[in-house]
Motif scaffolding. Structure first.
Motif, PDB file in Angstrom:
ATOM      1  N   GLU A   1     -10.045  -9.184  -2.509  1.00 15.04           N
ATOM      2  CA  GLU A   1     -11.445  -8.707  -2.690  1.00 15.04           C
ATOM      3  C   GLU A   1     -12.043  -9.904  -3.326  1.00 15.04           C
ATOM      4  O   GLU A   1     -11.384 -10.573  -3.936  1.00 15.04           O
ATOM      5  CB  GLU A   1     -11.294  -7.635  -3.764  1.00 15.04           C
ATOM      6  CG  GLU A   1     -12.736  -7.175  -4.240  1.00 15.04           C
ATOM      7  CD  GLU A   1     -12.699  -6.101  -4.998  1.00 15.04           C
ATOM      8  OE1 GLU A   1     -13.736  -5.611  -5.772  1.00 15.04           O
ATOM      9  OE2 GLU A   1     -11.334  -5.479  -5.218  1.00 15.04           O
TER      10      GLU A   1
ATOM     11  N   CYS B   1       0.774  -1.331   0.092  1.00 14.64           N
ATOM     12  CA  CYS B   1       0.120  -0.001  -0.083  1.00 14.64           C
ATOM     13  C   CYS B   1       0.763   1.047  -0.022  1.00 14.64           C
ATOM     14  O   CYS B   1       0.382   2.349   0.435  1.00 14.64           O
ATOM     15  CB  CYS B   1      -0.863   0.086   1.255  1.00 14.64           C
ATOM     16  SG  CYS B   1      -1.991  -1.391   1.420  1.00 14.64           S
TER      17      CYS B   1
ATOM     18  N   TYR C   1     -14.224  -7.962   1.270  1.00 13.96           N
ATOM     19  CA  TYR C   1     -12.865  -8.393   1.557  1.00 13.96           C
ATOM     20  C   TYR C   1     -12.793  -9.703   2.483  1.00 13.96           C
ATOM     21  O   TYR C   1     -13.639  -9.409   3.466  1.00 13.96           O
ATOM     22  CB  TYR C   1     -12.264  -7.310   1.918  1.00 13.96           C
ATOM     23  CG  TYR C   1     -11.679  -6.222   0.902  1.00 13.96           C
ATOM     24  CD1 TYR C   1     -10.367  -6.294   0.400  1.00 13.96           C
ATOM     25  CD2 TYR C   1     -12.513  -5.416   0.498  1.00 13.96           C
ATOM     26  CE1 TYR C   1     -10.066  -5.456  -0.754  1.00 13.96           C
ATOM     27  CE2 TYR C   1     -12.164  -4.250  -0.551  1.00 13.96           C
ATOM     28  CZ  TYR C   1     -10.911  -4.516  -1.183  1.00 13.96           C
ATOM     29  OH  TYR C   1     -10.908  -3.626  -2.257  1.00 13.96           O
TER      30      TYR C   1
ATOM     31  N   PRO D   1      -4.145  -2.151  -3.153  1.00 16.18           N
ATOM     32  CA  PRO D   1      -5.592  -2.427  -2.820  1.00 16.18           C
ATOM     33  C   PRO D   1      -5.928  -1.231  -1.950  1.00 16.18           C
ATOM     34  O   PRO D   1      -7.295  -1.062  -1.909  1.00 16.18           O
ATOM     35  CB  PRO D   1      -5.342  -3.612  -1.877  1.00 16.18           C
ATOM     36  CG  PRO D   1      -3.803  -3.576  -1.483  1.00 16.18           C
ATOM     37  CD  PRO D   1      -3.085  -3.104  -2.566  1.00 16.18           C
TER      38      PRO D   1
END
Length: 413
Positions: A351, A237, A381, A247
């Motif tokens: 996901e 991230c 998720y 994500p």
């Protein structure tokens, strides 16, 4: 509306991130390791408890209180864990400093022990500031009742000093890496944004203590593994990762221009959803409704047929909308912990595609059907980690980053 191209501009994100929230989240794993080392140095490994306390009470506010709620989930039926929120919000007279400025909001916070609390119980007080007079008074109250005491606070703070006076076990609160340049003063000094990674500085010593007294059944290496998971999420991230591979950026873009309904299946996902709602409010200034399945299917069903539903205002088709902002719509985010659902462990919460043909639980299946029936987008998720704590770290780390990205991009659009 949010301009999602800002999410792919690391320089713009860095300029917008004035209080270095992304840096704090990137260092969450390091804070867990440091907190473990410092807790051991403070003597937690030398504790030799004579049985388990009747109840463990965890007092604080913000992320400190969230840490107590997480402990209650992880302990389950193994012991009574009671988070203690502030019980009052009226600042006492004379709480202005010498400059005449009004006191910080924490000056008016007070805590009260339940009437049944006594020598058989353990009180844990946790503070990132260490200056709350209400927590100091609580420590004195617990000492007078004969409670065992543990205090997590910054070294040298008034609360840390008070811990020594009431014979509490003092544990250090670990702050994050400080940026080279000091962040600018907050526009609202009485309502400062909380450090987004503070949860791990509160939770790590609390869980280390819980392991020692037998309140949780975590593996011995559970907390070091959490640090590794947080590091891995920080890499996935990171600000310079494109939105289609990051994500957290993808989730932030999905939530832009929506009213999120944060639905959770299971207690671990419920704790993560409640945390995400708090972070969206604090870091992105966005309201969100969180709750567990199946209760939310009843509690939130009116949202689907109201003004925020996808089919709202069907009779006003010819109204001129050129000068109007895009309308808000609902977005359901379903968080789940499904241990062993994947053949191999995932890198993080995945996901779940809409066409996933694996069997769902009764509550999750109803959630998908309700959203589909009303043309409301549902994003799911799921973490497949076998350990509850690791699943929590997965879900919280992802959603923390998403809340910060949403706030930064919205502020620049």
């Amino acid at each position: 509306m949010l301009d999602d191209t800002l999410l792919d501009d690391p320089a713009a994100l860095q300029r917008a991130d004035r209080d270095r929230a992304l840096l704090a989240l990137a260092g969450a794993g390091a804070r867990v390791r440091t907190a473990l080392r410092e807790a051991e140095a403070a003597g937690i490994e030398r504790l030799n408890p004579d049985g388990r306390p009747r109840a463990v009470l965890v007092a604080g506010h913000g992320s400190a209180l969230t840490a107590g709620e997480v402990l209650a989930v992880l302990a389950g039926s193994a012991g009574l864990v009671v988070p203690l929120p502030p019980a009052e919000a009226t600042a006492p007279r004379g709480d202005r400093d010498r400059s005449g400025a009004p006191p910080a909001f924490t000056a008016g916070l007070g805590w009260q022990l339940p009437g049944w609390t006594g020598p058989l119980d353990l009180l844990v007080i946790s503070s990132a500031d260490g200056g709350e007079q209400g927590l100091i008074r609580l420590a004195e109250q617990a000492y007078a009742r004969g409670c065992a005491l543990v205090v997590t606070a910054p070294a040298g703070s008034p609360l840390a000093e008070a811990a020594l006076q009431v014979r509490a076990l003092p544990l250090p609160y670990v702050v994050g890496a400080q940026p080279e340049e000091a962040p600018p003063a907050a526009a609202e000094p009485d309502l400062p944004a909380e450090d987004p990674a503070a949860l791990w500085s509160h939770l790590t010593p609390l869980l280390a203590l819980a392991q020692k007294i037998g309140l949780t059944q975590l593996p011995y290496d559970a907390l070091p593994a959490v640090a590794d998971l947080l590091d891995a999420t920080a890499v996935r991230c990171r600000p310079d990762a494109a939105a289609y591979t990051n994500p957290a950026k993808g989730l932030a873009a999905r939530l832009a221009g929506t009213v999120p309904l944060l639905w959770a299946e299971g207690p671990i996902a419920g704790a993560a959803a409640a945390r995400f709602a708090a972070q969206l409010a604090d870091r992105a200034g966005r309201p969100a409704l969180a709750g567990p399945l199946p209760q939310v299917l009843t509690a939130h069903r009116g949202m689907f047929t109201g003004q925020l539903g996808a089919g709202a205002d069907p009779d006003d088709f010819f109204r001129d909308r050129v000068e109007e902002p895009d309308p808000l719509h609902l977005q359901v985010l379903l968080l789940r912990h499904v241990p062993g659902a994947a053949d191999q462990e995932q890198d993080g919460p995945a996901e779940v595609p809409e066409d996933d043909d694996r069997p769902r639980s009764f509550g999750a299946g109803r959630a998908h059907r309700l959203a589909a029936a009303h043309d409301v987008r549902l994003t799911e998720y799921a973490s497949t980690r076998p350990e509850q704590l690791h699943a929590l770290a997965d879900l919280v780390a992802l959603t923390d980053f998403a809340a910060v990205y949403l706030g930064l991009a919205a502020a620049q659009s």
